[in-house]
Design an enzyme around this catalytic site. Structure first.
Site, PDB file in Angstrom:
ATOM      1  N   SER A 271      33.504  16.821  -3.517  1.00 57.64           N
ATOM      2  CA  SER A 271      33.115  16.498  -2.143  1.00 57.64           C
ATOM      3  C   SER A 271      31.600  16.351  -2.000  1.00 57.64           C
ATOM      4  O   SER A 271      30.836  16.992  -2.730  1.00 57.64           O
ATOM      5  CB  SER A 271      33.598  17.631  -1.233  1.00 57.64           C
ATOM      6  OG  SER A 271      32.895  17.633  -0.015  1.00 57.64           O
TER       7      SER A 271
ATOM      8  N   GLU B  88      30.036  17.701   0.104  1.00 55.34           N
ATOM      9  CA  GLU B  88      29.531  19.026   0.507  1.00 55.34           C
ATOM     10  C   GLU B  88      29.009  19.817  -0.693  1.00 55.34           C
ATOM     11  O   GLU B  88      28.538  20.937  -0.554  1.00 55.34           O
ATOM     12  CB  GLU B  88      30.632  19.826   1.216  1.00 55.34           C
ATOM     13  CG  GLU B  88      31.122  19.242   2.519  1.00 55.34           C
ATOM     14  CD  GLU B  88      30.049  19.135   3.591  1.00 55.34           C
ATOM     15  OE1 GLU B  88      29.086  19.915   3.544  1.00 55.34           O
ATOM     16  OE2 GLU B  88      30.164  18.248   4.455  1.00 55.34           O
TER      17      GLU B  88
ATOM     18  N   TYR C  49      33.174  26.289   0.939  1.00 52.69           N
ATOM     19  CA  TYR C  49      33.912  25.094   0.497  1.00 52.69           C
ATOM     20  C   TYR C  49      33.118  24.359  -0.586  1.00 52.69           C
ATOM     21  O   TYR C  49      33.640  24.042  -1.655  1.00 52.69           O
ATOM     22  CB  TYR C  49      34.133  24.199   1.730  1.00 52.69           C
ATOM     23  CG  TYR C  49      34.706  22.830   1.447  1.00 52.69           C
ATOM     24  CD1 TYR C  49      36.071  22.629   1.356  1.00 52.69           C
ATOM     25  CD2 TYR C  49      33.857  21.713   1.318  1.00 52.69           C
ATOM     26  CE1 TYR C  49      36.595  21.362   1.118  1.00 52.69           C
ATOM     27  CE2 TYR C  49      34.371  20.446   1.082  1.00 52.69           C
ATOM     28  CZ  TYR C  49      35.741  20.280   0.988  1.00 52.69           C
ATOM     29  OH  TYR C  49      36.256  19.013   0.760  1.00 52.69           O
TER      30      TYR C  49
HETATM   31  P1  NDP Z   1      44.081  16.964   3.884  1.00 54.58           P
HETATM   32  O1  NDP Z   1      43.562  18.090   4.707  1.00 54.58           O
HETATM   33  O2  NDP Z   1      44.706  15.797   4.567  1.00 54.58           O
HETATM   34  O3  NDP Z   1      45.134  17.528   2.828  1.00 54.58           O
HETATM   35  C1  NDP Z   1      44.916  18.730   2.171  1.00 54.58           C
HETATM   36  C2  NDP Z   1      46.097  19.011   1.281  1.00 54.58           C
HETATM   37  O4  NDP Z   1      45.874  20.295   0.644  1.00 54.58           O
HETATM   38  C3  NDP Z   1      47.430  19.128   2.032  1.00 54.58           C
HETATM   39  O5  NDP Z   1      48.471  18.599   1.253  1.00 54.58           O
HETATM   40  C4  NDP Z   1      47.591  20.639   2.179  1.00 54.58           C
HETATM   41  O6  NDP Z   1      48.933  21.092   2.252  1.00 54.58           O
HETATM   42  C5  NDP Z   1      46.997  21.129   0.876  1.00 54.58           C
HETATM   43  N1  NDP Z   1      46.625  22.535   1.030  1.00 54.58           N
HETATM   44  C6  NDP Z   1      45.816  23.074   1.960  1.00 54.58           C
HETATM   45  N2  NDP Z   1      45.775  24.417   1.842  1.00 54.58           N
HETATM   46  C7  NDP Z   1      46.589  24.711   0.804  1.00 54.58           C
HETATM   47  C8  NDP Z   1      47.001  25.918   0.205  1.00 54.58           C
HETATM   48  N3  NDP Z   1      46.580  27.078   0.668  1.00 54.58           N
HETATM   49  N4  NDP Z   1      47.844  25.868  -0.833  1.00 54.58           N
HETATM   50  C9  NDP Z   1      48.320  24.691  -1.307  1.00 54.58           C
HETATM   51  N5  NDP Z   1      48.000  23.502  -0.759  1.00 54.58           N
HETATM   52  C10 NDP Z   1      47.138  23.516   0.283  1.00 54.58           C
HETATM   53  O7  NDP Z   1      42.865  16.495   2.946  1.00 54.58           O
HETATM   54  P2  NDP Z   1      42.547  15.080   2.320  1.00 54.58           P
HETATM   55  O8  NDP Z   1      43.781  14.464   1.816  1.00 54.58           O
HETATM   56  O9  NDP Z   1      41.699  14.330   3.270  1.00 54.58           O
HETATM   57  O10 NDP Z   1      41.611  15.509   1.104  1.00 54.58           O
HETATM   58  C11 NDP Z   1      42.069  15.540  -0.242  1.00 54.58           C
HETATM   59  C12 NDP Z   1      41.030  16.201  -1.101  1.00 54.58           C
HETATM   60  O11 NDP Z   1      39.800  15.494  -1.015  1.00 54.58           O
HETATM   61  C13 NDP Z   1      40.697  17.660  -0.739  1.00 54.58           C
HETATM   62  O12 NDP Z   1      40.501  18.375  -1.921  1.00 54.58           O
HETATM   63  C14 NDP Z   1      39.395  17.550   0.030  1.00 54.58           C
HETATM   64  O13 NDP Z   1      38.627  18.731  -0.104  1.00 54.58           O
HETATM   65  C15 NDP Z   1      38.739  16.369  -0.667  1.00 54.58           C
HETATM   66  N6  NDP Z   1      37.792  15.646   0.174  1.00 54.58           N
HETATM   67  C16 NDP Z   1      38.231  14.973   1.264  1.00 54.58           C
HETATM   68  C17 NDP Z   1      37.346  14.281   2.071  1.00 54.58           C
HETATM   69  C18 NDP Z   1      37.808  13.496   3.269  1.00 54.58           C
HETATM   70  O14 NDP Z   1      36.960  12.938   3.995  1.00 54.58           O
HETATM   71  N7  NDP Z   1      39.084  13.399   3.526  1.00 54.58           N
HETATM   72  C19 NDP Z   1      35.897  14.250   1.757  1.00 54.58           C
HETATM   73  C20 NDP Z   1      35.559  14.997   0.586  1.00 54.58           C
HETATM   74  C21 NDP Z   1      36.485  15.659  -0.169  1.00 54.58           C
HETATM   75  P3  NDP Z   1      49.668  21.426   3.656  1.00 54.58           P
HETATM   76  O15 NDP Z   1      50.216  20.113   4.117  1.00 54.58           O
HETATM   77  O16 NDP Z   1      50.705  22.409   3.289  1.00 54.58           O
HETATM   78  O17 NDP Z   1      48.637  21.977   4.590  1.00 54.58           O
END
Ligand code: NDP
Length: 326
Positions: free
Chosen positions: A128, A130, A152
């Site tokens: 990220s 971040e 994070y």
């Molecule tokens: P979302 O918030 O849409 O999805 C996050 C996913 O992680 C969901 O499937 C969620 O599952 C899962 N998750 C969250 N907490 C847990 C947990 N405790 N145990 C297991 N699974 C968990 O994020 P994005 O799809 O937008 O992002 C994907 C990746 O990219 C992430 O790693 C994020 O940090 C990174 N990222 C995203 C950015 C953006 O702008 N979107 C920018 C920079 C980095 P559930 O449905 O059960 O909550």
């Protein structure tokens, strides 16, 4: 023979688009869900509802190394995409132990299990912007020093170094894609662009009168999630793994998004926008800009969506949902 891929975070914005992309490419797609009530909940599966019969889902306890290892060994993936994360940077120090558990310890368990199951597998990790300080004035590339300011960001940097060590010391094909902000019709409504696209659609259909926002001058490097999952796949096709910046390289403001979103439905934003002081953040973070040259030149990554087409896609999608077409 079809390739086998596992995606963590398959219920999220990126995981759902990536699953669709891999299905199109004839992969056998497995998704890991967290254990618990939420995981089996239909509401939580809304982004992957249409592909449920084309993927294999597994509920797992993210703290249980043994079970994770056994499952990954059984599936023996060719490619792994680790996208699951506690993805709210802003809250991460309120929730620091949980953030490190998911964003670092879970990454470690997954990485070590994939390596043991198939030393020839390819591993992608979602980093990220971040991971960098908010005060960098020039564009961020793969040589920029990390300086995270949140639990994070720290967990993402630590995970990135774990992955780099598996690559450097064990010759494992593991990469971090350092993702800048990306949005889509599947973004959570807690995020500002989706809040705007939904409100614009509601106002157009006479369901809402005003759009309340805080600092509309705030700028970000925004792209479309569909382009970013294309980049993830490209990264996992390389013989030699490396780390890549994935971003648009352009800054746009919330205000521009608002103006263009209203213009798309032929309304004048000035009549509907209300600046609400309660929504102003105490300290709004400065904008970081990506330099995605390595991704473009080395891997031939080309974005299909610019800022305008991102706006149209989001507003049109919310109009369709409200009209019951989707
Ligand atoms: P979302 O918030 O849409 O999805 C996050 C996913 O992680 C969901 O499937 C969620 O599952 C899962 N998750 C969250 N907490 C847990 C947990 N405790 N145990 C297991 N699974 C968990 O994020 P994005 O799809 O937008 O992002 C994907 C990746 O990219 C992430 O790693 C994020 O940090 C990174 N990222 C995203 C950015 C953006 O702008 N979107 C920018 C920079 C980095 P559930 O449905 O059960 O909550």
């Amino acid at each position: 023979m079809s390739k086998i891929a596992i995606i963590t975070g398959i219920t999220g914005q990126d995981g759902s688009y990536l699953a669709e992309l891999l299905i199109k490419k004839k992969y056998v797609v497995h998704g890991f869900l967290r254990k618990g009530k939420k995981a089996g909940n239909k509401k939580n599966l809304w982004r992957i509802n249409k592909i449920l019969n084309k993927i294999k889902l597994h509920k797992i306890d993210t703290s249980d190394l043994k079970t994770i290892s056994r499952l990954i060994k059984k599936i023996r993936p060719n490619e792994f995409y680790h996208l699951a994360a506690q993805a709210y940077d802003g809250y991460s120090f309120d929730n620091e132990f949980y953030t490190f558990d998911i964003n670092l310890n879970y990454t470690h368990k997954i990485l070590s299990s994939v390596y043991k199951a198939n030393k020839k597998a390819k591993f992608f990790f979602a980093g990220s912007s971040e991971m960098y300080s908010k005060d960098i004035k020039r564009k961020i590339d793969e040589n920029t020093n990390f300086n995270p300011k949140s639990a994070y960001g720290i967990a993402k940097v630590a995970s990135h170094y774990l992955i780099k060590n598996y690559r450097d010391n064990l010759n494992f094909n593991a990469s971090t894609g350092i993702l800048f902000n990306h949005e889509s019709p599947r973004k959570d409504e807690k995020f500002v662009l989706r809040k705007i696209s939904k409100s614009v659609a509601r106002i157009k259909l006479g369901l809402q009168k005003k759009l309340h926002l805080g600092n509309i001058k705030s700028k970000r490097d925004w792209g479309h999630a569909k382009d970013y999952v294309d980049a993830m796949w490209l990264i996992n096709q390389q013989k030699v793994s490396s780390d890549y910046i994935i971003g648009s390289g352009q800054l746009n403001s919330v205000e521009t998004f608002v103006k263009k979103a209203f213009a798309h439905v032929k309304l004048d934003y000035k009549k509907y926008l209300k600046i609400d002081k309660k929504l102003l953040r105490k300290k709004d973070s400065k904008a970081r800009i990506a330099n995605p040259t390595k991704m473009q030149k080395k891997l031939g990554w080309k974005r299909k969506f610019d800022f305008n087409s991102l706006i149209v896609d989001m507003v049109e999608n919310d109009l369709k949902i409200l009209k019951g077409i989707k």
